[in-house]
Design an enzyme around this catalytic site. Sequence first.
Site, PDB file in Angstrom:
ATOM      1  N   GLU A  74     -58.873 -35.855 -22.458  1.00 46.01           N
ATOM      2  CA  GLU A  74     -58.845 -34.748 -21.496  1.00 46.01           C
ATOM      3  C   GLU A  74     -59.754 -34.998 -20.303  1.00 46.01           C
ATOM      4  O   GLU A  74     -59.919 -34.156 -19.443  1.00 46.01           O
ATOM      5  CB  GLU A  74     -59.150 -33.410 -22.181  1.00 46.01           C
ATOM      6  CG  GLU A  74     -60.403 -33.384 -23.021  1.00 46.01           C
ATOM      7  CD  GLU A  74     -60.578 -32.079 -23.785  1.00 46.01           C
ATOM      8  OE1 GLU A  74     -59.898 -31.084 -23.499  1.00 46.01           O
ATOM      9  OE2 GLU A  74     -61.419 -32.076 -24.704  1.00 46.01           O
TER      10      GLU A  74
ATOM     11  N   CYS B  72     -51.895 -31.780 -27.180  1.00 45.13           N
ATOM     12  CA  CYS B  72     -52.131 -30.422 -27.651  1.00 45.13           C
ATOM     13  C   CYS B  72     -52.433 -29.466 -26.499  1.00 45.13           C
ATOM     14  O   CYS B  72     -52.758 -28.308 -26.716  1.00 45.13           O
ATOM     15  CB  CYS B  72     -53.246 -30.391 -28.688  1.00 45.13           C
ATOM     16  SG  CYS B  72     -54.790 -31.065 -28.078  1.00 45.13           S
TER      17      CYS B  72
ATOM     18  N   HIS C 130     -57.713 -18.356 -22.196  1.00 49.49           N
ATOM     19  CA  HIS C 130     -57.569 -18.140 -23.634  1.00 49.49           C
ATOM     20  C   HIS C 130     -56.807 -16.866 -23.978  1.00 49.49           C
ATOM     21  O   HIS C 130     -56.116 -16.807 -24.988  1.00 49.49           O
ATOM     22  CB  HIS C 130     -58.922 -18.256 -24.326  1.00 49.49           C
ATOM     23  CG  HIS C 130     -59.341 -19.686 -24.428  1.00 49.49           C
ATOM     24  ND1 HIS C 130     -58.954 -20.502 -25.453  1.00 49.49           N
ATOM     25  CD2 HIS C 130     -60.005 -20.471 -23.551  1.00 49.49           C
ATOM     26  CE1 HIS C 130     -59.386 -21.730 -25.234  1.00 49.49           C
ATOM     27  NE2 HIS C 130     -60.040 -21.733 -24.083  1.00 49.49           N
TER      28      HIS C 130
ATOM     29  N   ARG D 119     -58.503 -24.971 -33.085  1.00 48.71           N
ATOM     30  CA  ARG D 119     -59.643 -24.751 -32.187  1.00 48.71           C
ATOM     31  C   ARG D 119     -60.736 -24.054 -32.984  1.00 48.71           C
ATOM     32  O   ARG D 119     -60.750 -22.831 -33.079  1.00 48.71           O
ATOM     33  CB  ARG D 119     -59.235 -23.853 -31.016  1.00 48.71           C
ATOM     34  CG  ARG D 119     -58.356 -24.502 -29.968  1.00 48.71           C
ATOM     35  CD  ARG D 119     -58.147 -23.532 -28.809  1.00 48.71           C
ATOM     36  NE  ARG D 119     -57.624 -24.186 -27.626  1.00 48.71           N
ATOM     37  CZ  ARG D 119     -56.324 -24.261 -27.318  1.00 48.71           C
ATOM     38  NH1 ARG D 119     -55.423 -23.719 -28.092  1.00 48.71           N
ATOM     39  NH2 ARG D 119     -55.939 -24.877 -26.212  1.00 48.71           N
TER      40      ARG D 119
ATOM     41  N   ARG E 257     -60.266 -29.820 -34.488  1.00 43.95           N
ATOM     42  CA  ARG E 257     -61.132 -30.233 -33.385  1.00 43.95           C
ATOM     43  C   ARG E 257     -62.542 -29.729 -33.640  1.00 43.95           C
ATOM     44  O   ARG E 257     -62.731 -28.542 -33.939  1.00 43.95           O
ATOM     45  CB  ARG E 257     -60.604 -29.664 -32.069  1.00 43.95           C
ATOM     46  CG  ARG E 257     -61.504 -30.019 -30.898  1.00 43.95           C
ATOM     47  CD  ARG E 257     -60.924 -29.591 -29.595  1.00 43.95           C
ATOM     48  NE  ARG E 257     -60.987 -28.150 -29.421  1.00 43.95           N
ATOM     49  CZ  ARG E 257     -60.457 -27.509 -28.375  1.00 43.95           C
ATOM     50  NH1 ARG E 257     -59.787 -28.191 -27.465  1.00 43.95           N
ATOM     51  NH2 ARG E 257     -60.567 -26.215 -28.270  1.00 43.95           N
TER      52      ARG E 257
ATOM     53  N   ARG F 215     -59.494 -24.553 -13.960  1.00 44.51           N
ATOM     54  CA  ARG F 215     -58.301 -24.004 -14.616  1.00 44.51           C
ATOM     55  C   ARG F 215     -58.289 -22.485 -14.660  1.00 44.51           C
ATOM     56  O   ARG F 215     -57.275 -21.873 -14.973  1.00 44.51           O
ATOM     57  CB  ARG F 215     -58.143 -24.589 -16.029  1.00 44.51           C
ATOM     58  CG  ARG F 215     -59.240 -24.201 -16.989  1.00 44.51           C
ATOM     59  CD  ARG F 215     -59.224 -25.071 -18.229  1.00 44.51           C
ATOM     60  NE  ARG F 215     -58.575 -24.434 -19.361  1.00 44.51           N
ATOM     61  CZ  ARG F 215     -58.642 -24.899 -20.616  1.00 44.51           C
ATOM     62  NH1 ARG F 215     -59.274 -26.019 -20.885  1.00 44.51           N
ATOM     63  NH2 ARG F 215     -58.058 -24.273 -21.595  1.00 44.51           N
TER      64      ARG F 215
ATOM     65  N   ASP G 153     -57.319 -29.489 -19.786  1.00 47.81           N
ATOM     66  CA  ASP G 153     -58.509 -30.029 -19.129  1.00 47.81           C
ATOM     67  C   ASP G 153     -58.189 -31.296 -18.353  1.00 47.81           C
ATOM     68  O   ASP G 153     -58.759 -31.524 -17.292  1.00 47.81           O
ATOM     69  CB  ASP G 153     -59.610 -30.300 -20.166  1.00 47.81           C
ATOM     70  CG  ASP G 153     -60.363 -29.022 -20.498  1.00 47.81           C
ATOM     71  OD1 ASP G 153     -60.713 -28.295 -19.555  1.00 47.81           O
ATOM     72  OD2 ASP G 153     -60.583 -28.748 -21.687  1.00 47.81           O
TER      73      ASP G 153
HETATM   74  C1  PEP Z   1     -56.865 -28.917 -23.467  1.00 46.72           C
HETATM   75  O1  PEP Z   1     -57.842 -29.037 -22.738  1.00 46.72           O
HETATM   76  O2  PEP Z   1     -55.704 -29.259 -23.136  1.00 46.72           O
HETATM   77  C2  PEP Z   1     -57.009 -28.324 -24.802  1.00 46.72           C
HETATM   78  C3  PEP Z   1     -56.022 -28.336 -25.668  1.00 46.72           C
HETATM   79  O3  PEP Z   1     -58.204 -27.749 -25.107  1.00 46.72           O
HETATM   80  P1  PEP Z   1     -58.699 -26.286 -24.627  1.00 46.72           P
HETATM   81  O4  PEP Z   1     -57.530 -25.627 -23.969  1.00 46.72           O
HETATM   82  O5  PEP Z   1     -59.158 -25.595 -25.859  1.00 46.72           O
HETATM   83  O6  PEP Z   1     -59.791 -26.669 -23.706  1.00 46.72           O
HETATM   84 MG    MG Z   2     -59.835 -28.876 -23.547  1.00 44.07          MG
END
Ligand code: PEP
Ligand code: MG
Length: 572
Positions: free
Chosen positions: A429, A500, A189, A296, A331, A463, A453
Site C-alpha cells: 500500500e 484487499c 470507514h 481489520r 492484518r 483519501r 492507501d
Molecule cells: C487499504 O489501504 O487498501 C486497506 C485495505 O486498508 P485500510 O482501508 O484499512 O487502510
Molecule cells: Mg490501508
Amino acid sequence: MTKVKGIAASSGIAIAKAYKLDMPDLTVSRDTVEDAAAEVAVYDAKVAETREEILTIKEAALKNLSEEEAAVFDAHLSILEDPELAGQVKDKINAENLNAAAALEDVANTFIAIFSSMEDAYFKERAADVKDVSTRLKANLLGKKLPNPALIKEEVVIIAEDLTPSDTAQLDKNLVKGFATNIGGRTSHSAILARSMEIPAVVATKVITEEVNNDDMIVLDGLTGDVLINPDEAVIEEYKAKAAEFAAYKAELKTLVDAETVSTDGHKVLLVANIGSPNDLAAVKENGAEGVGLFRTEFLYMENDELPSEESQFEVYKTILEGVDGPVVVRTLDIGGDKKLPALPMAEEMNPFLGVRAIRLCFEREDVFRVQLRALLRASVYGDLHIMFPMVATVQEFRRAKAIVDSVEAELKAEGVEVAKYELGIMIEIPAAAVLSDKLAKEVDFFSIGTNDLIQYTFAADRMSATIAYLYQPFNPSIIRLVRKTIESSHAEGKWTGMCGEMAGEPMAAPLLLGLGLDEFSMSATSILAQRKRIRALSYADCKVLANKCADECFTMDEVVETIKAETGISD
Ligand code: PEP
Ligand code: MG
C-alpha cells in the site's frame, strides 16, 4: 424537490423520512419557576423518561456488543438514579426556585469537575458518563430530542455531518434505510461499514445537513449518489420500481453462493471477504466468500478504552479461524491516520497519514505488538492462518517484523504451546513496496494490495478529502502498472498476490485484475456475488490482452475506463 449529489458509497435505494443526527442547542435559561414542587415532579418524570431511553439504547447496543461492553449503560442508569445527584438538584429547585434544567446543569457540572480532577482513571471515566447522562436528561427537560441511532423507532434515512464507525455499527438496518453525510469518501470507514451492513449510503454531499429538515421525504440512490429531498409522488414511484429491480437482481446473485469463481476459459480465482469482527462471519457465509482476505483487527482495539488482552484476542482469532472454511488473512494492528485509539495516546503529528501508523507504531510499541502476535500464533492451530503486516515500506521493515514473530513463536514453543503452520505476508500500500516487490517477494509468503492507501500515497491525495476525491483513480495506468508489477513479482517467486482495497470489488476492476493475474480478490462480503457473476462471464485470455493494453497504451483513467467498457460491456 431539491437534489443533492454526493459519492455513492453503498448501493441500494432508500425511501424514507429524514432523521437528522445533529446536536440540538441545549443552552439553558436561568429562569425561575413559581411552583417548585411541580418542577420537582417534572424532574422526576423526565428522569423516568430518560431511564427508558437508556434501556432502549442498551438493548440496541446488545445486538452489536457483548453483555460486558453494554454494561456501561447500567452505569449510566445508576448515575441517573443516584440519590446524591437527584437530591442536590431538587434542593436547588426548592431553595432557589430555579428551573430543573438549570439546576441539573449546575449540579452535574460540579460532579463532572470533581470526577475530572481525580487521579484515578476509573473516576475520570465517570466524569464522561455523568456528562453523557446529564446531557440526555437535560435535553429531555428542555423538550429537545437528542439524536441517537438506537432510539429510532420508524423507517428513516439518517442525515448527518459524518458518522463515526461506532455510530454506524449501532444502526438497526431494519429501520435505518440509508444515510447521507456531508463529508467522507468511498473508502472512509463509515462507508465500508455501510457496505458490509448493506445500508445504502451517499457521502461527501457537502451540504446535506443544510438542505434537509427533519421529516422531509428523502429518496437516496446509493447507486448514483443522488439524494432527492421532498420529491413528488411520481418520482417516488419511479424509485420504488428501481428499488424492486435492485432487489430482484440481488435475489439472482444469491444463486451463486456455492459456485466457483472461474472464468469462461477455466482460470480460477479466490473471492474472499474483508471483515472487522466475528459479527461479520454470517455475511461471509451468506455471500459465498471462500475465505477471509482481510480481518481489520483495529476494531478490536477501538471498541474499548483498554487494550485488548491476549486472551480476549485469542478467543476472537480462534472464533474466526474456526468459523471460516478457507484461508484467513489477519492484518496486524493498523492504527494511526484516521483511526485513533483511546488506550494508546499518540503524539499529535503534522501529517498523521505519513506518520507513526500501522507497522511503524507496532515497532514503537513492541509490547502491544507481541501481545497480538502471541494471540495469533496460539490461534494458528484452529485454521488456515495468514498474518499480514500493514504499511510496510522497506525490506528491512519486513525483516524486523518477521524477527519479532519468530521470537514470539520461539517464546511460545518454549512454554510448550503448539504453533501450527502459517503464512507471513505484507500489504502493498506504499508505492516504494510495489516498486521493490521483486525483492520483497523473495522474503514474504504473499502480498495483498491495499489500493485505498496505495492510491492515496501514489497520488499524494488524502483519501478523506472530498475536494480532491477526483484523485482517487484506481483505473489510472500508474496504479495498473504498480498492481501488475506486484503480481508479476510474486508469481516469479512462486508466491501469490491478493487485493484487499476497495478496488477489488469494483465492477470494472473485474476484467482488469483477472487479466493481470490477481489470485485473490478480497472485498466487502456484499460485493462478492456480483463480482463472481462478472468474472464467470469473462475470458481470462481476453482480459490479459485488455489489461496490458490499459497499462501500456492508455494515457488517462478515463481512457482505461472507456477501453474496459468498450471491450467488456461492464460499467460502474
Ligand atoms: C487499504 O489501504 O487498501 C486497506 C485495505 O486498508 P485500510 O482501508 O484499512 O487502510
Ligand atoms: Mg490501508
